[in-house]
Design an enzyme around this catalytic site. Sequence first.
Site, PDB file in Angstrom:
ATOM      1  N   TYR A  58       0.842  -1.202   0.000  1.00  0.00           N
ATOM      2  CA  TYR A  58       0.000   0.000   0.000  1.00  0.00           C
ATOM      3  C   TYR A  58       0.883   1.260   0.000  1.00  0.00           C
ATOM      4  O   TYR A  58       1.603   1.521   0.964  1.00  0.00           O
ATOM      5  CB  TYR A  58      -0.941   0.030   1.214  1.00  0.00           C
ATOM      6  CG  TYR A  58      -1.913  -1.142   1.282  1.00  0.00           C
ATOM      7  CD1 TYR A  58      -2.219  -1.899   0.153  1.00  0.00           C
ATOM      8  CD2 TYR A  58      -2.523  -1.482   2.479  1.00  0.00           C
ATOM      9  CE1 TYR A  58      -3.101  -2.968   0.220  1.00  0.00           C
ATOM     10  CE2 TYR A  58      -3.413  -2.557   2.556  1.00  0.00           C
ATOM     11  CZ  TYR A  58      -3.683  -3.289   1.421  1.00  0.00           C
ATOM     12  OH  TYR A  58      -4.559  -4.350   1.496  1.00  0.00           O
ATOM     13  N   LEU A 199     -17.675  -3.018   2.356  1.00  0.00           N
ATOM     14  CA  LEU A 199     -18.695  -2.101   1.829  1.00  0.00           C
ATOM     15  C   LEU A 199     -18.687  -2.119   0.304  1.00  0.00           C
ATOM     16  O   LEU A 199     -19.253  -1.224  -0.331  1.00  0.00           O
ATOM     17  CB  LEU A 199     -18.419  -0.675   2.335  1.00  0.00           C
ATOM     18  CG  LEU A 199     -18.469  -0.523   3.854  1.00  0.00           C
ATOM     19  CD1 LEU A 199     -17.956   0.850   4.288  1.00  0.00           C
ATOM     20  CD2 LEU A 199     -19.897  -0.743   4.361  1.00  0.00           C
TER      21      LEU A 199
HETATM   22  N1  LIG Z   1      -5.964  -8.456   1.100  1.00  0.00           N
HETATM   23  C1  LIG Z   1      -6.356  -7.875   0.000  1.00  0.00           C
HETATM   24  O1  LIG Z   1      -6.086  -8.342  -1.122  1.00  0.00           O
HETATM   25  C2  LIG Z   1      -7.147  -6.595   0.115  1.00  0.00           C
HETATM   26  C3  LIG Z   1      -7.809  -6.075  -1.009  1.00  0.00           C
HETATM   27  C4  LIG Z   1      -8.570  -4.911  -0.839  1.00  0.00           C
HETATM   28  C5  LIG Z   1      -8.617  -4.283   0.410  1.00  0.00           C
HETATM   29  N2  LIG Z   1      -7.932  -4.810   1.465  1.00  0.00           N
HETATM   30  C6  LIG Z   1      -7.978  -4.178   2.807  1.00  0.00           C
HETATM   31  O2  LIG Z   1      -9.322  -3.971   3.183  1.00  0.00           O
HETATM   32  C7  LIG Z   1      -9.555  -2.593   3.481  1.00  0.00           C
HETATM   33  C8  LIG Z   1     -10.976  -2.236   3.121  1.00  0.00           C
HETATM   34  O3  LIG Z   1     -11.299  -2.550   1.768  1.00  0.00           O
HETATM   35  P1  LIG Z   1     -11.571  -1.434   0.658  1.00  0.00           P
HETATM   36  O4  LIG Z   1     -10.963  -0.144   1.084  1.00  0.00           O
HETATM   37  O5  LIG Z   1     -11.211  -2.038  -0.648  1.00  0.00           O
HETATM   38  O6  LIG Z   1     -13.165  -1.313   0.629  1.00  0.00           O
HETATM   39  P2  LIG Z   1     -14.303  -0.873   1.684  1.00  0.00           P
HETATM   40  O7  LIG Z   1     -13.776  -0.914   3.057  1.00  0.00           O
HETATM   41  O8  LIG Z   1     -15.474  -1.702   1.340  1.00  0.00           O
HETATM   42  O9  LIG Z   1     -14.620   0.616   1.230  1.00  0.00           O
HETATM   43  C9  LIG Z   1     -13.927   1.712   1.760  1.00  0.00           C
HETATM   44  C10 LIG Z   1     -14.536   3.010   1.237  1.00  0.00           C
HETATM   45  O10 LIG Z   1     -15.939   3.030   1.525  1.00  0.00           O
HETATM   46  C11 LIG Z   1     -16.328   4.360   1.895  1.00  0.00           C
HETATM   47  N3  LIG Z   1     -16.832   4.304   3.290  1.00  0.00           N
HETATM   48  C12 LIG Z   1     -16.199   3.792   4.379  1.00  0.00           C
HETATM   49  N4  LIG Z   1     -16.963   3.899   5.480  1.00  0.00           N
HETATM   50  C13 LIG Z   1     -18.120   4.490   5.082  1.00  0.00           C
HETATM   51  C14 LIG Z   1     -19.291   4.884   5.775  1.00  0.00           C
HETATM   52  N5  LIG Z   1     -19.456   4.680   7.080  1.00  0.00           N
HETATM   53  N6  LIG Z   1     -20.287   5.484   5.059  1.00  0.00           N
HETATM   54  C15 LIG Z   1     -20.154   5.704   3.711  1.00  0.00           C
HETATM   55  N7  LIG Z   1     -19.050   5.357   3.016  1.00  0.00           N
HETATM   56  C16 LIG Z   1     -18.041   4.739   3.692  1.00  0.00           C
HETATM   57  C17 LIG Z   1     -15.077   5.223   1.782  1.00  0.00           C
HETATM   58  O11 LIG Z   1     -15.025   5.775   0.455  1.00  0.00           O
HETATM   59  P3  LIG Z   1     -15.747   7.170   0.011  1.00  0.00           P
HETATM   60  O12 LIG Z   1     -16.041   7.952   1.231  1.00  0.00           O
HETATM   61  O13 LIG Z   1     -14.730   7.798  -0.877  1.00  0.00           O
HETATM   62  O14 LIG Z   1     -16.958   6.704  -0.755  1.00  0.00           O
HETATM   63  C18 LIG Z   1     -13.963   4.211   1.947  1.00  0.00           C
HETATM   64  O15 LIG Z   1     -12.732   4.588   1.357  1.00  0.00           O
HETATM   65  C19 LIG Z   1      -8.455  -1.841   2.725  1.00  0.00           C
HETATM   66  O16 LIG Z   1      -8.188  -0.577   3.268  1.00  0.00           O
HETATM   67  C20 LIG Z   1      -7.293  -2.798   2.876  1.00  0.00           C
HETATM   68  O17 LIG Z   1      -6.685  -2.641   4.137  1.00  0.00           O
HETATM   69  C21 LIG Z   1      -7.224  -5.968   1.339  1.00  0.00           C
END
Ligand SMILES: NC(=O)c1ccc[n+]([C@@H]2O[C@H](COP(=O)([O-])OP(=O)(O)OC[C@H]3O[C@@H](n4cnc5c(N)ncnc54)[C@H](OP(=O)(O)O)[C@@H]3O)[C@@H](O)[C@H]2O)c1
Length: 322
Positions: A58, A199
Amino acid sequence: MRFVRLDTPKPISKIGLGTWQFGSREWGYGADYERRAAEIVRRALDLGVTLFDTAELYGFGRSERILGAALEDDRAKVVVASKIFPLLPVAPVVQQRAVASAARLGVDRIDLYQVHQANPVVADTTTMRGMRTLQDVGLVAEVGVSNYDLRRWRFAEAALGRRVLSNQVRYSMIDRGPEEDLIPYAEQAGRIVIAYSPLAQGFLSGRYDASNPPSGAVRRANPYFLPENLARGTELIATLREVADAHDATPSQIALAYVLRHPNVVAIPGASGVEQMERNAAAADIDLADDEYAALVAAAHAFRPVTGLAAMPRLIRARLGK
Ligand SMILES: NC(=O)c1ccc[n+]([C@@H]2O[C@H](COP(=O)([O-])OP(=O)(O)OC[C@H]3O[C@@H](n4cnc5c(N)ncnc54)[C@H](OP(=O)(O)O)[C@@H]3O)[C@@H](O)[C@H]2O)c1
């Protein structure tokens, strides 16, 4: 805050904080985000969050640095989880890379060190040999994997000769694959499924529609944000809102409560601001009634997005603005 009921060196909160967003331009959060990132971490600590997930990939180490600096002296109190990107993950490389991650995080021990994804060529036998040494010298407390299927998770455990505590996989209302075998295995064997993108990268927040898509390269490449799929998701979001209203909550909080219903699942949503972190932490306390859960399952089943190869030409057209 609620915690997983498992014997782990430190308690693991049901809601953690994902930090891919930290130091990664591809989320499009701008220059000011680094300061907000530190505020998000501090607020998460106040709210009882104990799981902080990062990876060497990251921001090419920036996320680890930002997270480590923001945690300050609280680093030792919480579960700091990082990941090795498995480019040639042979034992000596695993060891060197863990040392580099620990240095960036400013910790003497990485609480959970995960293999970011299964390497198609290098067997887990050599990777886990490196992990075992790291545990033996105390640089790593628990070992985890990510994006592993069940067969390979179990193979990794056999190779390590100890538990591989967690498997971090995509899991949300609209990506339910882990319900088939990973979550049942975690429950039966006392392991943890860490839900990433819980999400669906903000799709389940209901904030976006065809006339208001999110910005940033990550979500431009995510088929869920194609105008057609945003339109197809209308009913699903309506159901989330209906359940949310009954709990005085938001659709995002209900989407998190859906995955957290399983006792051995924790979720690590990312956050673009402090208020989201607050709402996400509060979602750990929401209990869905059986009929609410059933309504969410039905709505999720009825959602039929265009994905895979069929989505490719549409993603390219969207990119070209056509
Ligand atoms: N191991 C892997 O291969 C892998 C792959 C992907 C992710 N990850 C990990 O998982 C974490 C989370 O996944 P992700 O970031 O892909 O997706 P996510 O957590 O589903 O979505 C995060 C986004 O959703 C929005 N959000 C968050 N909380 C909210 C709320 N309470 N209300 C409204 N919108 C909200 C924000 O974007 P906006 O406000 O801009 O809309 C935020 O950046 C990552 O940070 C990473 O650490 C791991």
